[in-house]
Motif scaffolding. Structure first.
Motif, mmCIF file in Angstrom:
data_model
loop_
_atom_site.group_PDB
_atom_site.id
_atom_site.type_symbol
_atom_site.label_atom_id
_atom_site.label_comp_id
_atom_site.label_asym_id
_atom_site.label_seq_id
_atom_site.Cartn_x
_atom_site.Cartn_y
_atom_site.Cartn_z
ATOM 1 N N GLU A 1 0.830 -1.196 0.000
ATOM 2 C CA GLU A 1 0.000 0.000 0.000
ATOM 3 C C GLU A 1 0.869 1.253 0.000
ATOM 4 O O GLU A 1 0.598 2.208 -0.718
ATOM 5 N N ASN A 2 1.938 1.265 0.774
ATOM 6 C CA ASN A 2 2.843 2.408 0.810
ATOM 7 C C ASN A 2 3.626 2.545 -0.485
ATOM 8 O O ASN A 2 3.950 3.645 -0.906
ATOM 9 N N ALA A 3 3.938 1.452 -1.143
ATOM 10 C CA ALA A 3 4.681 1.504 -2.399
ATOM 11 C C ALA A 3 3.833 2.124 -3.500
ATOM 12 O O ALA A 3 4.347 2.824 -4.366
ATOM 13 N N GLU A 4 2.521 1.899 -3.476
ATOM 14 C CA GLU A 4 1.639 2.468 -4.489
ATOM 15 C C GLU A 4 1.525 3.977 -4.357
ATOM 16 O O GLU A 4 1.288 4.667 -5.330
ATOM 17 N N ALA A 5 1.642 4.504 -3.154
ATOM 18 C CA ALA A 5 1.474 5.939 -2.931
ATOM 19 C C ALA A 5 2.551 6.748 -3.649
ATOM 20 O O ALA A 5 2.306 7.854 -4.086
ATOM 21 N N GLY A 6 3.723 6.197 -3.777
ATOM 22 C CA GLY A 6 4.810 6.903 -4.449
ATOM 23 C C GLY A 6 5.376 8.011 -3.585
ATOM 24 O O GLY A 6 4.923 8.262 -2.472
ATOM 25 N N PRO A 7 6.390 8.712 -4.107
ATOM 26 C CA PRO A 7 7.004 9.771 -3.315
ATOM 27 C C PRO A 7 6.058 10.966 -3.197
ATOM 28 O O PRO A 7 5.245 11.228 -4.082
ATOM 29 N N ALA A 8 6.170 11.671 -2.083
ATOM 30 C CA ALA A 8 5.343 12.863 -1.853
ATOM 31 C C ALA A 8 5.741 13.955 -2.841
ATOM 32 O O ALA A 8 6.904 14.088 -3.217
ATOM 33 N N ILE A 9 4.756 14.734 -3.283
ATOM 34 C CA ILE A 9 5.032 15.818 -4.217
ATOM 35 C C ILE A 9 5.052 17.144 -3.466
ATOM 36 O O ILE A 9 4.589 17.239 -2.338
ATOM 37 N N ASP A 10 5.562 18.169 -4.104
ATOM 38 C CA ASP A 10 5.607 19.507 -3.523
ATOM 39 C C ASP A 10 4.250 20.166 -3.736
ATOM 40 O O ASP A 10 4.005 20.799 -4.766
ATOM 41 N N CYS A 11 3.366 20.000 -2.773
ATOM 42 C CA CYS A 11 1.996 20.496 -2.910
ATOM 43 C C CYS A 11 1.937 22.011 -3.064
ATOM 44 O O CYS A 11 1.127 22.519 -3.840
ATOM 45 N N LYS A 12 2.775 22.737 -2.336
ATOM 46 C CA LYS A 12 2.703 24.194 -2.389
ATOM 47 C C LYS A 12 2.941 24.715 -3.805
ATOM 48 O O LYS A 12 2.155 25.506 -4.321
ATOM 49 N N SER A 13 3.991 24.266 -4.447
ATOM 50 C CA SER A 13 4.284 24.770 -5.792
ATOM 51 C C SER A 13 3.249 24.288 -6.809
ATOM 52 O O SER A 13 2.851 25.033 -7.705
ATOM 53 N N LYS A 14 2.787 23.044 -6.674
ATOM 54 C CA LYS A 14 1.761 22.526 -7.583
ATOM 55 C C LYS A 14 0.462 23.316 -7.434
ATOM 56 O O LYS A 14 -0.190 23.654 -8.421
ATOM 57 N N CYS A 15 0.079 23.632 -6.193
ATOM 58 C CA CYS A 15 -1.162 24.371 -5.957
ATOM 59 C C CYS A 15 -1.014 25.839 -6.326
ATOM 60 O O CYS A 15 -1.986 26.470 -6.765
ATOM 61 N N ASP A 16 0.171 26.400 -6.174
ATOM 62 C CA ASP A 16 0.396 27.783 -6.636
ATOM 63 C C ASP A 16 0.144 27.855 -8.143
ATOM 64 O O ASP A 16 -0.486 28.797 -8.629
#
Length: 89
Positions: free
Chosen positions: A22-37
């Protein structure tokens, strides 16, 4: 007693395997702040960024731009509020 120990060991290994997969499917965390900006660049209100960051942290993805199709991120697209409206901008 050995059967009980083997069964317990088997159950624990299955649970651990499920957690790891389940954790492997999640993948690495993304930079939410820049994506949402970027996603909210055409919206002057802070509410867009607030909701986008909340959705990003749950879904770990954000559509690529202000006019991008939400289908790029199914979790982001499918999350609804109590009224059945889109929760994510």
């Amino acid at each position: 007693m050995k059967i009980f120990s083997f069964s317990t060991l088997l159950l624990i290994s299955l649970v651990l395997t499920f957690v790891v997969l389940e954790n492997a499917e999640a993948g690495p965390a993304i930079d939410c702040k820049s994506k949402c900006d970027r996603r909210c660049s055409r919206n002057p209100r802070n509410l867009c960024k607030k909701l986008c960051n909340m959705c990003c942290s749950k879904c770990n993805c954000v559509p690529s731009g202000p006019l991008a199709d939400k289908a790029e991120c199914p979790c982001y697209r499918d999350w609804k509020n109590k009224k059945g409206q889109d929760k994510c901008p």
